[in-house]
Every structure is written in C-alpha cells, then in structure tokens.
Design an enzyme around this catalytic site. Structure first.
Site, PDB file in Angstrom:
ATOM      1  N   GLU A 186      44.978  72.540 -22.529  1.00  0.00           N
ATOM      2  CA  GLU A 186      43.608  73.062 -22.595  1.00  0.00           C
ATOM      3  C   GLU A 186      43.600  74.593 -22.576  1.00  0.00           C
ATOM      4  O   GLU A 186      42.772  75.227 -23.230  1.00  0.00           O
ATOM      5  CB  GLU A 186      42.785  72.488 -21.445  1.00  0.00           C
ATOM      6  CG  GLU A 186      42.568  70.979 -21.592  1.00  0.00           C
ATOM      7  CD  GLU A 186      41.958  70.349 -20.378  1.00  0.00           C
ATOM      8  OE1 GLU A 186      42.618  70.301 -19.308  1.00  0.00           O
ATOM      9  OE2 GLU A 186      40.810  69.895 -20.463  1.00  0.00           O
ATOM     10  N   GLU A 211      45.876  62.978 -18.906  1.00  0.00           N
ATOM     11  CA  GLU A 211      44.947  62.728 -17.817  1.00  0.00           C
ATOM     12  C   GLU A 211      44.549  61.261 -17.639  1.00  0.00           C
ATOM     13  O   GLU A 211      44.561  60.744 -16.515  1.00  0.00           O
ATOM     14  CB  GLU A 211      43.694  63.599 -17.969  1.00  0.00           C
ATOM     15  CG  GLU A 211      43.911  65.073 -17.639  1.00  0.00           C
ATOM     16  CD  GLU A 211      44.399  65.888 -18.806  1.00  0.00           C
ATOM     17  OE1 GLU A 211      44.952  65.310 -19.761  1.00  0.00           O
ATOM     18  OE2 GLU A 211      44.249  67.117 -18.765  1.00  0.00           O
ATOM     19  N   ALA A 248      47.103  71.001 -14.430  1.00  0.00           N
ATOM     20  CA  ALA A 248      46.602  71.210 -13.066  1.00  0.00           C
ATOM     21  C   ALA A 248      47.662  70.809 -12.051  1.00  0.00           C
ATOM     22  O   ALA A 248      48.409  69.850 -12.251  1.00  0.00           O
ATOM     23  CB  ALA A 248      45.340  70.385 -12.853  1.00  0.00           C
ATOM     24  N   GLY A 275      45.844  70.481 -18.389  1.00  0.00           N
ATOM     25  CA  GLY A 275      45.229  71.807 -18.346  1.00  0.00           C
ATOM     26  C   GLY A 275      46.065  72.849 -19.074  1.00  0.00           C
ATOM     27  O   GLY A 275      45.529  73.850 -19.547  1.00  0.00           O
TER      28      GLY A 275
END
Ligand SMILES: CCCCCCCCCCCCC[C@H](O)CC(=O)SCCNC(=O)CCNC(=O)[C@H](O)C(C)(C)COP(=O)(O)OP(=O)(O)OC[C@H]1O[C@@H](n2cnc3c(N)ncnc32)[C@H](O)[C@@H]1OP(=O)(O)O
Length: 258
Positions: free
Chosen positions: A109, A129, A61, A106
């Site tokens: 992910e 994270e 992100a 992310g």
C-alpha cells in the site's frame, strides 16, 4: 533509527530501516515517515523511498502492534496511517518507490501511494490481509484497482496472489523493467534526478491535476488542467524554461522567483 534519510543534492533517499522485522511498519516508522514527509518537500525536489536489506521493502503493518487492538483503538491508527500515505501521494516532491524486495500488505500500500515505482528482480507484491482476517487498511482496496483494474485487484486481494516483479511491471504497478538488485538505487535516484530537473511548480501542478482528476468528472478535470496549464504559461517558470531552450542551456528553475 527506523527511518533513515540521506540527501543527495535535490534528491532525498528515505529508507525504512527495521531489517530484523522485514521493515514492518510500526507506529514509530509511521511517526517518522510523517515527520520526514513534513520536512523534506521544502528541501528536496524528489524523494526515493526504499527498504533496508535485500529481503523486504516492507512486510506491512507490524502484527505485534495489531494484537489486542479493539476496533475503536485501531480506527485512529488506521486514519493516522492513511494520512501519512496521503501525504506521500500528494507530496510536491514526488516520492518514487524503489522496491528492493517483498512489499506485503501495508508495504504494498505504501508503494501504491508513491508517484511511481521501480523495482529489483527480487521484488514481489501481495496483500495477504484476508489470510489474517484483516483487510487492506492503508488504501490498498482503492489504489490497486486504479492501477491494475478491478479484476486483477480483486484477484490479488481475494486469493493472496503474489505478483512477482515482472508481472507487477506488466500490470503497471512498476513503471520500468525490473533491474538487478545492485542497480535499483542508481535507477531510482536517476529517475528522481529527472523529476528534480523539472520546473517545481509544474511538477506540483501535475501532481495535483492527476490526484484531483482521478476522482472528478472529465469536464471538471479538464477545466482544472486548463487553469493549471494557463497558470504555467503565464508563470515565470515557463519564461525560464523556454528561454533556456532557445539559449540551448539547462533551465535554472531555482533562480525563478514565484
Ligand atoms: C502500521 C502499524 C501501526 C501500528 C498499529 C497498527 C494498527 C492498525 C492496523 C494497521 C493496518 C494497516 C493496514 C495493512 O493493510 C495491514 C497489514 O499490512 S497486515 C500485515 C501484512 N503482512 C504480512 O502478512 C507479512 C507477514 N510476514 C511474512 O509473511 C514473512 O515474515 C515474510 C515477510 C514473507 C518473510 O518470511 P521469512 O523470510 O520466513 O522471515 P520470518 O517470517 O521468519 O520473519 C522474520 C521475523 O520478522 C517478523 N515479521 C515479519 N513480518 C512481520 C510483520 N508484518 N509484523 C511483525 N513481525 C513481522 C517475523 O515474525 C519474524 O520474527 P521472529 O519470529 O524472528 O521473532
């Protein structure tokens, strides 16, 4: 353009193109990925997803877009991101991750939402994270454990441990031995071409069966498989597939009417 699409026959190559920010996923990237995943499955039979440059597949992100977000503001953004990754996971044109570098947060992910991943020897995977006071918010807490098992998933998430390409291969995050960076694209496209050469309805049925089956009681999942397998046996696609086998030629599924 933060997401670039190149068509190569029945295969499409989608590239996250923000190398100056290590292909960080901002709202624009997510919007464009959503648009691409809405448009491509009707045109391409298999999709390769990769990142620009040699350093990163995606650094996750975009932290500059995180600063100052309230929980109330972040939740719809998270849901929107989840929806993009869920669309990738259920795409009738399977998405193959070609991990060209760091896949962090992310970015990792995103890899886990793809049908499967191949990687270069320079790829590495982590969910950093918790070190930022965040938790994985694009499915990492759920999908990683489904691939590696819960203990390895907890180790990665609770320690920030970075998996190198070989360890990711050993754990099943990457399905083939990592290759030289210069060979990654051709490997990924070759895998995509194999998928593109299969019966498209059979491919869609397998994607659905695995996706639904993972969260179903075994007997329910087997009943679903039986129904889908019967549909395939009775379908025109298998008529062409078996006829081509007998005639010792490649099947032409494009000519098959539903
Ligand atoms: C999807 C976003 C939608 C927008 C709103 C989001 C709100 C909702 C919340 C979304 C949550 C998504 C769920 C996800 O699980 C959460 C995350 O992914 S959190 C992010 C996790 N990623 C990281 O922690 C990696 C951070 N980056 C690094 O560790 C390093 O940059 C690197 C990748 C190891 C590379 O290191 P270096 O080679 O030393 O390069 P630099 O560090 O100097 O980086 C160059 C330049 O890029 C900037 N940058 C790098 N990564 C990011 C990033 N993730 N976001 C923003 N900017 C990034 C870095 O700051 C440098 O910038 P400069 O200093 O040159 O201005």
């Amino acid at each position: 353009m933060s997401v670039v699409v190149e068509r190569d026959g029945a295969v499409a190559v989608v590239r996250i193109d923000r190398p100056e920010r290590h292909n960080a996923l901002n709202a624009d990237v997510l919007r464009r990925l959503h648009a691409v995943m809405t448009d491509l499955p009707g045109k391409a039979r298999a999709i390769v997803l990769t990142g620009s440059g040699r350093r990163a597949f995606s650094a996750g992100a975009d932290l500059d877009e995180l600063v100052g977000l309230s929980a109330a503001d972040a939740e719809p953004v998270l849901r929107a991101g989840q929806a993009v990754l869920r669309g990738i996971e259920r795409s009738p044109a399977p998405v193959i991750a070609a991990v060209n570098g760091l896949a962090l947060g992310g970015g990792f992910e995103l890899v886990l939402a793809c049908s499967f991943a191949v990687a270069s020897t320079e790829a590495a995977f982590a969910l950093p994270e918790p070190g930022l006071g965040l938790i994985p918010g694009y499915g990492g807490t759920q999908r990683l454990a489904r691939v590696t098992g819960p203990a390895a998933a907890r180790h990665v998430m609770l320690t920030g441990h970075r998996l190198d390409a070989l360890r990711a291969y050993e754990l099943g995050v990457v399905v083939l031995p990592p290759v030289h960076p210069d060979a990654l694209r051709s490997l990924a496209v070759a895998q995509a071409r194999k998928v593109a050469g299969m019966g498209p309805r059979a491919v869609r049925a397998i994607v659905d069966a695995v996706d639904v089956g993972l969260d179903s009681p075994l007997d329910d999942a087997l009943a679903l498989e039986t129904r889908l397998a019967a549909d395939a046996v009775g379908g025109s696609e298998s008529d062409e597939g078996v006829r081509a086998f007998k005639e010792k030629r490649r099947p032409c599924f494009e000519a098959v009417t539903p």
